[in-house]
Design a protein around this motif. Structure first.
Motif, PDB file in Angstrom:
ATOM      1  N   UNK A  21      38.877 -19.809   5.772  1.00 26.03           N
ATOM      2  CA  UNK A  21      38.634 -21.019   6.547  1.00 26.03           C
ATOM      3  C   UNK A  21      37.751 -21.992   5.778  1.00 26.03           C
ATOM      4  N   UNK A  22      36.727 -21.474   5.107  1.00 26.55           N
ATOM      5  CA  UNK A  22      35.823 -22.334   4.354  1.00 26.55           C
ATOM      6  C   UNK A  22      36.531 -22.959   3.153  1.00 26.55           C
ATOM      7  N   UNK A  23      37.358 -22.170   2.470  1.00 24.52           N
ATOM      8  CA  UNK A  23      38.079 -22.702   1.318  1.00 24.52           C
ATOM      9  C   UNK A  23      39.073 -23.775   1.742  1.00 24.52           C
ATOM     10  N   UNK A  24      39.647 -23.624   2.918  1.00 24.84           N
ATOM     11  CA  UNK A  24      40.662 -24.576   3.357  1.00 24.84           C
ATOM     12  C   UNK A  24      40.099 -25.973   3.558  1.00 24.84           C
ATOM     13  N   UNK A  25      38.856 -26.075   4.042  1.00 23.28           N
ATOM     14  CA  UNK A  25      38.292 -27.401   4.299  1.00 23.28           C
ATOM     15  C   UNK A  25      37.814 -28.079   3.018  1.00 23.28           C
ATOM     16  N   UNK A  26      37.753 -27.316   1.923  1.00 17.66           N
ATOM     17  CA  UNK A  26      37.362 -27.926   0.644  1.00 17.66           C
ATOM     18  C   UNK A  26      38.545 -28.548  -0.085  1.00 17.66           C
ATOM     19  N   UNK A  27      39.760 -28.276   0.407  1.00 18.07           N
ATOM     20  CA  UNK A  27      40.963 -28.805  -0.234  1.00 18.07           C
ATOM     21  C   UNK A  27      41.269 -30.189   0.325  1.00 18.07           C
ATOM     22  N   UNK A  28      41.280 -31.174  -0.531  1.00 18.39           N
ATOM     23  CA  UNK A  28      41.488 -32.557  -0.117  1.00 18.39           C
ATOM     24  C   UNK A  28      42.979 -32.903  -0.117  1.00 18.39           C
ATOM     25  N   UNK A  70      40.885 -36.723   8.946  1.00 20.96           N
ATOM     26  CA  UNK A  70      40.740 -36.682   7.493  1.00 20.96           C
ATOM     27  C   UNK A  70      39.408 -36.018   7.154  1.00 20.96           C
ATOM     28  N   UNK A  71      39.338 -35.414   5.965  1.00 18.46           N
ATOM     29  CA  UNK A  71      38.133 -34.680   5.554  1.00 18.46           C
ATOM     30  C   UNK A  71      37.703 -33.717   6.664  1.00 18.46           C
ATOM     31  N   UNK A  72      38.617 -32.835   7.020  1.00 19.10           N
ATOM     32  CA  UNK A  72      38.457 -31.956   8.168  1.00 19.10           C
ATOM     33  C   UNK A  72      37.307 -30.973   7.964  1.00 19.10           C
ATOM     34  N   UNK A  73      36.627 -30.652   9.059  1.00 20.45           N
ATOM     35  CA  UNK A  73      35.577 -29.637   9.069  1.00 20.45           C
ATOM     36  C   UNK A  73      36.019 -28.476   9.959  1.00 20.45           C
ATOM     37  N   UNK A  74      35.264 -27.375   9.921  1.00 20.67           N
ATOM     38  CA  UNK A  74      35.573 -26.241  10.785  1.00 20.67           C
ATOM     39  C   UNK A  74      35.505 -26.655  12.251  1.00 20.67           C
ATOM     40  N   UNK A  75      34.501 -27.470  12.591  1.00 19.14           N
ATOM     41  CA  UNK A  75      34.385 -27.938  13.974  1.00 19.14           C
ATOM     42  C   UNK A  75      35.596 -28.778  14.382  1.00 19.14           C
ATOM     43  N   UNK A  76      36.129 -29.586  13.445  1.00 14.85           N
ATOM     44  CA  UNK A  76      37.323 -30.378  13.747  1.00 14.85           C
ATOM     45  C   UNK A  76      38.508 -29.472  14.076  1.00 14.85           C
ATOM     46  N   UNK A  97      36.256 -20.392  19.611  1.00 15.30           N
ATOM     47  CA  UNK A  97      35.072 -20.549  18.767  1.00 15.30           C
ATOM     48  C   UNK A  97      35.365 -20.031  17.362  1.00 15.30           C
ATOM     49  N   UNK A  98      34.408 -20.192  16.478  1.00 11.70           N
ATOM     50  CA  UNK A  98      34.564 -19.718  15.092  1.00 11.70           C
ATOM     51  C   UNK A  98      34.821 -18.213  15.056  1.00 11.70           C
ATOM     52  N   UNK A  99      34.244 -17.484  15.999  1.00 16.52           N
ATOM     53  CA  UNK A  99      34.410 -16.030  16.026  1.00 16.52           C
ATOM     54  C   UNK A  99      35.840 -15.615  16.379  1.00 16.52           C
ATOM     55  N   UNK A 100      36.635 -16.531  16.931  1.00 19.76           N
ATOM     56  CA  UNK A 100      38.009 -16.216  17.308  1.00 19.76           C
ATOM     57  C   UNK A 100      39.007 -16.464  16.177  1.00 19.76           C
ATOM     58  N   UNK A 101      38.528 -16.918  15.022  1.00 21.00           N
ATOM     59  CA  UNK A 101      39.423 -17.197  13.891  1.00 21.00           C
ATOM     60  C   UNK A 101      40.033 -15.895  13.374  1.00 21.00           C
ATOM     61  N   UNK A 102      41.327 -15.934  13.083  1.00 22.46           N
ATOM     62  CA  UNK A 102      42.037 -14.768  12.563  1.00 22.46           C
ATOM     63  C   UNK A 102      42.427 -14.948  11.107  1.00 22.46           C
ATOM     64  N   UNK A 103      43.106 -16.051  10.791  1.00 20.77           N
ATOM     65  CA  UNK A 103      43.610 -16.236   9.433  1.00 20.77           C
ATOM     66  C   UNK A 103      43.970 -17.698   9.213  1.00 20.77           C
ATOM     67  N   UNK A 104      44.087 -18.055   7.938  1.00 14.52           N
ATOM     68  CA  UNK A 104      44.594 -19.368   7.544  1.00 14.52           C
ATOM     69  C   UNK A 104      45.543 -19.169   6.373  1.00 14.52           C
TER      70      UNK A 104
END
Length: 286
Positions: A21-28, A70-76, A97-104
């Protein structure tokens, strides 16, 4: 043996590559989408049930949609998931919530990232959502409805047939990864589910021979609905998911008589058992 969460998934010729999830938001320059499986495990049968959506293009999946930022965040991503749950299925309970994340997963042509969450509900919450999801803002323009699916259990025919249906995008892989991450079935069944090919012949029990005349009904209604900001007349039909994971008409039954009145009486009795609700009687002209 795991369900290959770290491996690349190939669905309908598209390669889906796991990504954090963190890596995904760094991709522009990537578009994002997010979906969510709502499920319950708190029931007397000890079988996990999930809510599956029929999409507007006739494929199976889970409610969700685009992250229009654009420039999405985890909260977005989380906000978009909760917004889509409300718009598509009228979900107003505790949000994802963030705790419910499974995969990207990402796909490269064009750049696109799909996120997946899973939220556990109580039996009462899931049942209430089944009753109210058609009041959603985007029903039926984006969602054609929800139905309950048993995950696991002793009868493997249901999940074999269910997982061989046509899913939207990589929804099938997302559901399988959810089952593994949350340990919704035994390790042995996890391996078995991953081994099921996404395409293949559906399993039909040919050992069961039904004699007589098959009687079934398509229950339909003409409704005025909002579809893409326009009011249109649409005819809706009801179908059922059978206990072996196939789609069929409601009230399917067999009778020995070819008399119309007898067939209708048999069908009405079967519909009473299937629907447990008041509905208009059927006559020969129907």
């Amino acid at each position: 043996m795991s369900l290959k969460m770290s491996s690349q998934a190939l669905t309908s010729g598209v390669q889906y590559i796991p990504i954090s999830l963190e890596e995904s938001i760094s991709m522009k320059g990537c578009r994002h989408a997010s979906h969510c499986l709502l499920y319950t495990s708190a029931n007397s049968s000890r079988v996990v049930y999930g809510l599956i959506q029929l999409t507007d293009n006739g494929e199976l999946g889970c409610p969700g949609g685009q992250v229009d930022v654009e420039d999405v965040t985890v909260d977005d991503i989380i906000d978009a998931t909760n917004r889509e749950l409300e718009e598509e299925i009228n979900y107003h309970l505790n949000g994802v919530t963030r705790e419910d994340w499974i995969c990207s997963h990402r796909e490269d042509n064009p750049p696109y990232i799909q996120h997946f969450f899973a939220k556990e509900l109580t039996v009462d919450e899931l049942t209430q959502l089944e009753r109210t999801h058609m009041n959603a803002q985007h029903f039926p323009s984006e969602s054609l409805g929800l139905f309950r699916v048993p995950i696991g259990g002793s009868d493997k025919k249901f999940m074999t047939n269910f997982l061989r249906q046509r899913f939207a995008g990589n929804a099938r892989q997302q559901i399988i990864e959810t089952i593994e991450k949350l340990s919704l079935v035994s390790p042995e069944d996890q391996v078995w589910m991953e081994s099921i090919e996404s395409t293949g012949d559906l399993l039909v029990d040919n050992s069961v021979v039904n004699s007589g005349i098959e009687v079934k009904a398509l229950l339909r209604a003409d409704l005025d609905v909002q579809y893409n900001d326009e009011e249109v007349d649409i005819t809706y039909g009801l179908m059922a998911v059978t206990d072996d994971g196939l789609f069929d008409f409601i009230g399917t039954h067999y009778t020995e008589s070819d008399d119309k009145n007898s067939m209708i009486e048999t069908l009405i009795t079967s519909l009473d058992k299937d629907l447990c609700a008041d509905w208009l009687p059927i006559d020969c002209k129907s």
